[in-house]
Design an enzyme around this catalytic site. Sequence first.
Site, PDB file in Angstrom:
ATOM      1  N   PHE A  60       0.882  -1.385   0.108  1.00  0.00           N
ATOM      2  CA  PHE A  60       0.053  -0.047   0.023  1.00  0.00           C
ATOM      3  C   PHE A  60       0.767   1.205  -0.164  1.00  0.00           C
ATOM      4  O   PHE A  60       0.239   2.436   0.078  1.00  0.00           O
ATOM      5  CB  PHE A  60      -0.821  -0.124   1.124  1.00  0.00           C
ATOM      6  CG  PHE A  60      -1.945  -1.166   1.414  1.00  0.00           C
ATOM      7  CD1 PHE A  60      -2.836  -1.175   0.368  1.00  0.00           C
ATOM      8  CD2 PHE A  60      -1.620  -2.232   2.109  1.00  0.00           C
ATOM      9  CE1 PHE A  60      -3.648  -2.454   0.536  1.00  0.00           C
ATOM     10  CE2 PHE A  60      -2.273  -3.265   2.122  1.00  0.00           C
ATOM     11  CZ  PHE A  60      -3.458  -3.505   1.468  1.00  0.00           C
ATOM     12  N   THR A  62       5.097   3.243  -0.535  1.00  0.00           N
ATOM     13  CA  THR A  62       6.217   3.155  -0.635  1.00  0.00           C
ATOM     14  C   THR A  62       7.176   3.904   0.531  1.00  0.00           C
ATOM     15  O   THR A  62       6.473   4.953   0.913  1.00  0.00           O
ATOM     16  CB  THR A  62       6.729   4.003  -1.922  1.00  0.00           C
ATOM     17  OG1 THR A  62       6.340   3.227  -2.952  1.00  0.00           O
ATOM     18  CG2 THR A  62       8.460   3.658  -2.345  1.00  0.00           C
ATOM     19  N   VAL A  63       8.072   3.707   1.166  1.00  0.00           N
ATOM     20  CA  VAL A  63       8.762   4.128   2.357  1.00  0.00           C
ATOM     21  C   VAL A  63      10.220   4.763   1.835  1.00  0.00           C
ATOM     22  O   VAL A  63      10.767   4.058   1.433  1.00  0.00           O
ATOM     23  CB  VAL A  63       8.890   3.309   3.637  1.00  0.00           C
ATOM     24  CG1 VAL A  63       9.616   4.395   4.603  1.00  0.00           C
ATOM     25  CG2 VAL A  63       7.469   2.865   3.776  1.00  0.00           C
ATOM     26  N   ASP A 172      -1.595  -6.731  11.315  1.00  0.00           N
ATOM     27  CA  ASP A 172      -0.590  -7.143  10.293  1.00  0.00           C
ATOM     28  C   ASP A 172       0.684  -7.297  11.235  1.00  0.00           C
ATOM     29  O   ASP A 172       1.652  -6.797  10.726  1.00  0.00           O
ATOM     30  CB  ASP A 172      -0.513  -5.998   9.178  1.00  0.00           C
ATOM     31  CG  ASP A 172      -0.341  -6.633   7.976  1.00  0.00           C
ATOM     32  OD1 ASP A 172       0.352  -7.896   7.835  1.00  0.00           O
ATOM     33  OD2 ASP A 172       0.394  -5.765   7.240  1.00  0.00           O
TER      34      ASP A 172
HETATM   35  N1  LIG Z   1       9.880   4.393  10.615  1.00  0.00           N
HETATM   36  C1  LIG Z   1      10.456   3.653  10.034  1.00  0.00           C
HETATM   37  N2  LIG Z   1      11.794   3.462   9.493  1.00  0.00           N
HETATM   38  C2  LIG Z   1      12.776   2.683   8.935  1.00  0.00           C
HETATM   39  N3  LIG Z   1      11.914   1.975   7.803  1.00  0.00           N
HETATM   40  C3  LIG Z   1      10.606   1.799   8.038  1.00  0.00           C
HETATM   41  C4  LIG Z   1       9.857   2.636   8.782  1.00  0.00           C
HETATM   42  N4  LIG Z   1       8.522   2.380   8.639  1.00  0.00           N
HETATM   43  C5  LIG Z   1       8.515   1.391   7.549  1.00  0.00           C
HETATM   44  N5  LIG Z   1       9.633   1.253   7.033  1.00  0.00           N
HETATM   45  C6  LIG Z   1      10.234   0.103   6.057  1.00  0.00           C
HETATM   46  O1  LIG Z   1       9.246   0.093   5.070  1.00  0.00           O
HETATM   47  C7  LIG Z   1       8.673  -1.003   4.947  1.00  0.00           C
HETATM   48  C8  LIG Z   1       7.053  -1.033   4.608  1.00  0.00           C
HETATM   49  O2  LIG Z   1       6.415  -0.377   5.485  1.00  0.00           O
HETATM   50  P1  LIG Z   1       4.907  -0.395   5.746  1.00  0.00           P
HETATM   51  O3  LIG Z   1       4.631  -1.837   6.288  1.00  0.00           O
HETATM   52  O4  LIG Z   1       4.525   0.601   6.921  1.00  0.00           O
HETATM   53  O5  LIG Z   1       4.271  -0.073   4.479  1.00  0.00           O
HETATM   54  P2  LIG Z   1       3.020  -1.120   3.864  1.00  0.00           P
HETATM   55  O6  LIG Z   1       2.697  -0.769   2.305  1.00  0.00           O
HETATM   56  O7  LIG Z   1       1.858  -1.114   4.579  1.00  0.00           O
HETATM   57  O8  LIG Z   1       3.778  -2.485   3.715  1.00  0.00           O
HETATM   58  P3  LIG Z   1       3.172  -4.047   3.742  1.00  0.00           P
HETATM   59  O9  LIG Z   1       2.202  -4.030   2.521  1.00  0.00           O
HETATM   60  O10 LIG Z   1       4.289  -5.010   3.337  1.00  0.00           O
HETATM   61  O11 LIG Z   1       2.501  -4.288   4.807  1.00  0.00           O
HETATM   62  C9  LIG Z   1       8.769  -1.759   6.233  1.00  0.00           C
HETATM   63  O12 LIG Z   1       8.682  -3.203   6.305  1.00  0.00           O
HETATM   64  C10 LIG Z   1      10.116  -1.076   6.586  1.00  0.00           C
HETATM   65  O13 LIG Z   1      11.067  -1.801   6.084  1.00  0.00           O
END
Ligand SMILES: Nc1ncnc2c1ncn2[C@@H]1O[C@H](COP(=O)(O)OP(=O)(O)OP(=O)(O)O)[C@@H](O)[C@H]1O
Length: 603
Positions: A60, A62-63, A172
């Site tokens: 969902f 990109t970080v 999750d």
């Molecule tokens: N505060 C943070 N500091 C460092 N890395 C982070 C941080 N937040 C997220 N990340 C990195 O970004 C990745 C993805 O973040 P997040 O899980 O919030 O996104 P998502 O799109 O919801 O992912 P998913 O679909 O896999 O659950 C994390 O697994 C982590 O590696």
Amino acid sequence: MPLGGAPIIPIGSPMAVMPTTPRAQKPRSKSEEAISDLLLRIPDIGILFDVHSRIGNGTFSTVLLATLRRESHLPDNVRRKFAIKHHIPTSHPDRIMKELQCMTKMGGTNNVVGIHCCLRCDASAAFVMPYMPHDRFHDFFTRMDVSEIRLYMRNLLIALRHVHKFDIIHRDVKPSNFLYNRRRREFLLVDFGLAQHVLPSMGSSSAGMGAVGKRSREADNEEQLAQHSMQGGGGGAAGAGIPMEIAPSDAELGGAVKRMRLEEGSKMPLKQINEIAQGEAPPADFGNPNNPGQQASVQQLQQPEQNYNAPGGGTASGSKYNTNRNAAGSGTKCFCFANPSVCLNCLMKKEVHASRAGTPGYRPPEVLLKYPDQTTAVDVWAAGVIFLSIMSSVYPFFKAPNDFVALAEIVTIFGDQAIRKTALALERMVTLSQRSRPLSLRKLCLRFRHRRVFSDDKLHRSHANQDGKCEVCRNCDQYYFNCLCEDSEYNDEPLDPYECFPASAYDLLHRLLEVNPHKRITAAEALLHPFFTAAEGQNQAATGPLSGGGDHQMTEKSPQAEQSASRKQRRQRYPKVAGAAAGNEQMKQQLELDVHASNYEKL
Ligand SMILES: Nc1ncnc2c1ncn2[C@@H]1O[C@H](COP(=O)(O)OP(=O)(O)OP(=O)(O)O)[C@@H](O)[C@H]1O
């Protein structure tokens, strides 16, 4: 929490118009592509931040890693770092809003990620969070010793206890959402994108009255189960006989039971579903996924859930779900049983609305059983799965293509009785065509963890008959000498020489992976478990803080000191091993290798 003067932009107030023309230069890498996309969609990010690279990529979002522009004159090690979570534009605003609310309400403490600000421009939104450099689970989950595992689990449970205090289910919990910096011993629970409030009617898993009510209902159900089993045609032990139909009981259960038909035993549920369907004269090309015959079988798989609705509608629990729209009328008889289609009456019923949000492999039985009243126990199960991965050195531990197979995997490990009882307690019913005895989690962990030893060819040959064949346990499908069953009838290979965990670790594992969510330990209770408390006195420094994020330091031994300590422990432990593997040179070598690799302490 203003970020050094950066504005907190309220959701709903567009900041700028997104440029319509894409950048002239073509991005060279995924990271650059992600940076360019973020700056294009939310231009103010570029005014406030230097965005350096992509650090994570989820379904969902990109970080990205960023630093403040106004700190750009500072040396690198002084500049503050931020993680900017850029939501995909198709993310539902409610989802983004919920995640934001969770972070503002609960974040910044107890290992839960906080938020500095949120920037939005048209359909795009980005969260600015503190950045935590972290290690990949892949790189450390087999390398942690017991005290580090304790530290890891304790901090995960601290985060969950905090979240659950707010009656929030994270939904999750998985290794990639629980960040761990090994060097700094810091932890951070991230990603509240699927978080959900426990509905007031549900009560949390730790709730006093709610839990009592549920427990008594569950006791009633267990009693019913015992009675039905005794009345059933199997005779003898409860539920004996294949297939394990409990059909006569359904009517007696007054429609409170929603019946989920998981045909086939624990291992290959779809295969037996097909076999059963074949017995009922399906079309010749039944196995084709595009074939209507198979769709019918899927409907048939689900239809019995609807077969036993009470004529009065609703459920015994008074849930707003599962009610039959036509229930007040008289013509609600179901005609779909044993037919390859769903009858009209059933088609007109409301579907069961039970959230299944979460990552496959971490969904607990209540989610797989489509139980609507889910609680914070969902997260506790996921923490148990992480613990199981660490203890068994298998990651991911559960890997099923769909929820039925996922449930079958759980049946394989915990046995059919546990699942059937839980299903009844949750007013669901699973029909199994095959008995399955529970496996021992200790055997599972140790045999998987030391798989090189236990799957060695020489070990197999030493147990084989003259024809080179070796007996296989019918329940766990393992060679008899590696039998994983809790009550094994075989004289299997001894495990004590390979033990690396205290008994309390297995006990905690059992409690976290309790199949019945009403009986599952809560995060707060788990933190008082002897796995943590017994070690507290000896190893205070290794246990981390009870609250607050990550200022604690664990006294780390140097690698040399660790090696010499483990050599000493091995010398003490290995006389036993030599006995167990006497006459098997290969086994000894393997064992040596294994011990080098695992480097675990026997507590
Ligand atoms: N505060 C943070 N500091 C460092 N890395 C982070 C941080 N937040 C997220 N990340 C990195 O970004 C990745 C993805 O973040 P997040 O899980 O919030 O996104 P998502 O799109 O919801 O992912 P998913 O679909 O896999 O659950 C994390 O697994 C982590 O590696």
